[in-house]
Motif scaffolding. Structure first.
Motif, short mmCIF file in Angstrom:
data_model
loop_
_atom_site.label_atom_id
_atom_site.label_comp_id
_atom_site.label_asym_id
_atom_site.label_seq_id
_atom_site.Cartn_x
_atom_site.Cartn_y
_atom_site.Cartn_z
N ALA A 1 37.46 39.10 60.57
CA ALA A 1 37.98 38.68 61.86
C ALA A 1 37.27 37.42 62.35
CB ALA A 1 37.82 39.80 62.89
N ASP A 2 36.01 37.27 61.96
CA ASP A 2 35.20 36.14 62.43
C ASP A 2 34.91 35.18 61.27
OD1 ASP A 2 34.83 37.20 65.07
OD2 ASP A 2 33.40 38.61 64.18
N ALA A 3 34.85 33.90 61.58
CA ALA A 3 34.44 32.91 60.58
C ALA A 3 32.91 32.94 60.48
CB ALA A 3 34.92 31.53 61.01
N ASP A 4 32.40 32.18 59.58
CA ASP A 4 30.96 31.99 59.40
C ASP A 4 30.24 33.21 58.85
OD1 ASP A 4 31.07 29.34 60.29
OD2 ASP A 4 30.90 29.98 62.36
N GLN A 5 30.94 34.12 58.20
CA GLN A 5 30.26 35.18 57.46
C GLN A 5 29.79 34.57 56.15
OE1 GLN A 5 29.50 37.78 59.05
NE2 GLN A 5 30.90 37.43 60.74
N MET A 6 28.82 35.20 55.53
CA MET A 6 28.23 34.59 54.34
C MET A 6 27.85 35.65 53.32
SD MET A 6 25.02 32.10 54.41
CE MET A 6 24.94 30.78 53.28
N ASP B 1 18.82 28.63 42.68
CA ASP B 1 19.04 29.99 42.18
C ASP B 1 20.07 30.73 43.03
OD1 ASP B 1 16.93 29.29 40.58
OD2 ASP B 1 15.52 30.71 41.42
N ARG B 2 20.51 30.12 44.13
CA ARG B 2 21.38 30.81 45.08
C ARG B 2 22.71 30.08 45.22
NH1 ARG B 2 18.62 33.89 49.12
NH2 ARG B 2 20.03 33.05 50.66
N LEU B 3 23.79 30.84 45.09
CA LEU B 3 25.13 30.33 45.31
C LEU B 3 25.60 30.91 46.64
CD1 LEU B 3 27.67 28.87 44.21
CD2 LEU B 3 28.34 31.07 43.25
N GLN B 4 25.88 30.04 47.59
CA GLN B 4 26.28 30.50 48.92
C GLN B 4 27.80 30.53 49.03
OE1 GLN B 4 24.36 27.54 51.38
NE2 GLN B 4 22.53 28.81 51.59
N LEU B 5 28.32 31.63 49.55
CA LEU B 5 29.74 31.76 49.85
C LEU B 5 29.89 31.79 51.36
CD1 LEU B 5 30.83 34.57 47.36
CD2 LEU B 5 30.73 32.11 46.97
N ARG B 6 30.54 30.80 51.91
CA ARG B 6 30.82 30.77 53.35
C ARG B 6 32.27 31.24 53.52
NH1 ARG B 6 26.61 28.46 55.83
NH2 ARG B 6 25.36 27.00 54.63
N ILE B 7 32.42 32.35 54.23
CA ILE B 7 33.71 33.03 54.30
C ILE B 7 34.44 32.64 55.58
CG2 ILE B 7 34.82 35.29 54.28
CD1 ILE B 7 32.12 36.27 52.93
N ASP B 8 35.70 32.21 55.40
CA ASP B 8 36.54 31.84 56.54
C ASP B 8 37.09 33.09 57.22
OD1 ASP B 8 36.25 29.17 55.70
OD2 ASP B 8 38.13 29.21 54.57
N ALA B 9 37.53 32.92 58.47
CA ALA B 9 38.23 34.02 59.15
C ALA B 9 39.54 34.25 58.42
CB ALA B 9 38.48 33.65 60.61
N GLY B 10 39.93 35.51 58.33
CA GLY B 10 41.16 35.89 57.64
C GLY B 10 40.86 36.96 56.61
N GLY B 11 41.91 37.57 56.09
CA GLY B 11 41.71 38.67 55.16
C GLY B 11 41.00 39.81 55.88
N SER B 12 39.88 40.27 55.36
CA SER B 12 39.11 41.35 55.98
C SER B 12 38.17 40.86 57.07
CB SER B 12 38.26 42.06 54.91
OG SER B 12 39.06 42.58 53.88
N PHE C 1 27.63 37.42 62.31
CA PHE C 1 28.27 37.08 63.58
C PHE C 1 29.40 38.02 63.95
CE2 PHE C 1 26.57 33.12 61.81
CZ PHE C 1 25.65 32.83 62.79
N GLY C 2 29.41 39.20 63.37
CA GLY C 2 30.47 40.14 63.69
C GLY C 2 30.20 41.48 63.05
N GLU C 3 31.03 42.43 63.39
CA GLU C 3 30.91 43.77 62.84
C GLU C 3 31.55 43.82 61.46
OE1 GLU C 3 29.41 46.55 64.14
OE2 GLU C 3 28.61 45.13 65.58
N PRO C 4 30.94 44.54 60.53
CA PRO C 4 31.57 44.71 59.22
C PRO C 4 32.90 45.44 59.36
CG PRO C 4 29.29 45.48 59.19
CD PRO C 4 29.64 45.19 60.61
N PRO C 5 33.87 45.10 58.53
CA PRO C 5 35.14 45.82 58.58
C PRO C 5 34.93 47.29 58.22
CG PRO C 5 35.24 44.00 57.00
CD PRO C 5 33.85 44.06 57.53
#
Length: 145
Positions: A107-112, A94-105, A71-75
């Motif tokens: 800009a957009d929430a919902d990165q994974m 077999d899969r561990l999902q990381l849902r990344i919040d907005a902040g740090g590197s 949902f956004g451009e890579p930093p």
């Protein structure tokens, strides 16, 4: 032995060998151990992910290409930092999902990002699943407590 029987035997041996060899690699076929996750996991070049027992995580120094940017451009930076929540995929243990919040590197929430098991433990070795054509991504190993 006739040609037909010889061909059948060769196919049978080849299939048996393929099944045997495919069992040698367990990457991505072992369930993630959620009880073994809490703690600090490190990778080459200083990458680090810290998993909390409450389902939160923080990461820093992770190669940018290890994260899916839906949902956004890579930093522009080579390595990223951020935090969010983790969970084992309900449809695929077999899969561990990381849902990344907005902040740090990010800009957009919902990165994974997705982690899978490279080596069954204890402790397990995890890797970022970055590309379906590449068996491994960036590996993480749990630091001793």
């Amino acid at each position: 032995m006739s040609v037909g029987r010889g061909r059948f035997a060769a196919i049978f041996v080849a299939l048996g060998l393929a099944v045997t060899l495919s069992g040698c690699s367990t990457a991505g076929t072992t369930a993630v151990d959620p009880d073994g996750l809490p703690g600090v996991w490190t990778g080459s070049g200083g990458g680090r992910v810290e998993f909390q027992a409450d389902g939160r995580f923080s990461m820093k120094g992770i190669p940018t290409e290890s994260v899916g940017f839906a949902f956004g451009e890579p930093p522009a930076e080579d390595r990223v930092a951020g935090s969010g929540t983790w969970n084992v995929d309900d449809s695929d243990e077999d899969r561990l999902q990381l849902r990344i919040d907005a902040g740090g590197s990010f800009a957009d929430a919902d990165q994974m990002a997705v982690l899978m098991v490279a080596e069954d433990g204890p402790p397990q070795v995890l890797f970022f699943s970055t590309n379906v054509d590449k068996p491994y991504g960036y590996e993480l190993k749990k630091k001793n407590p």
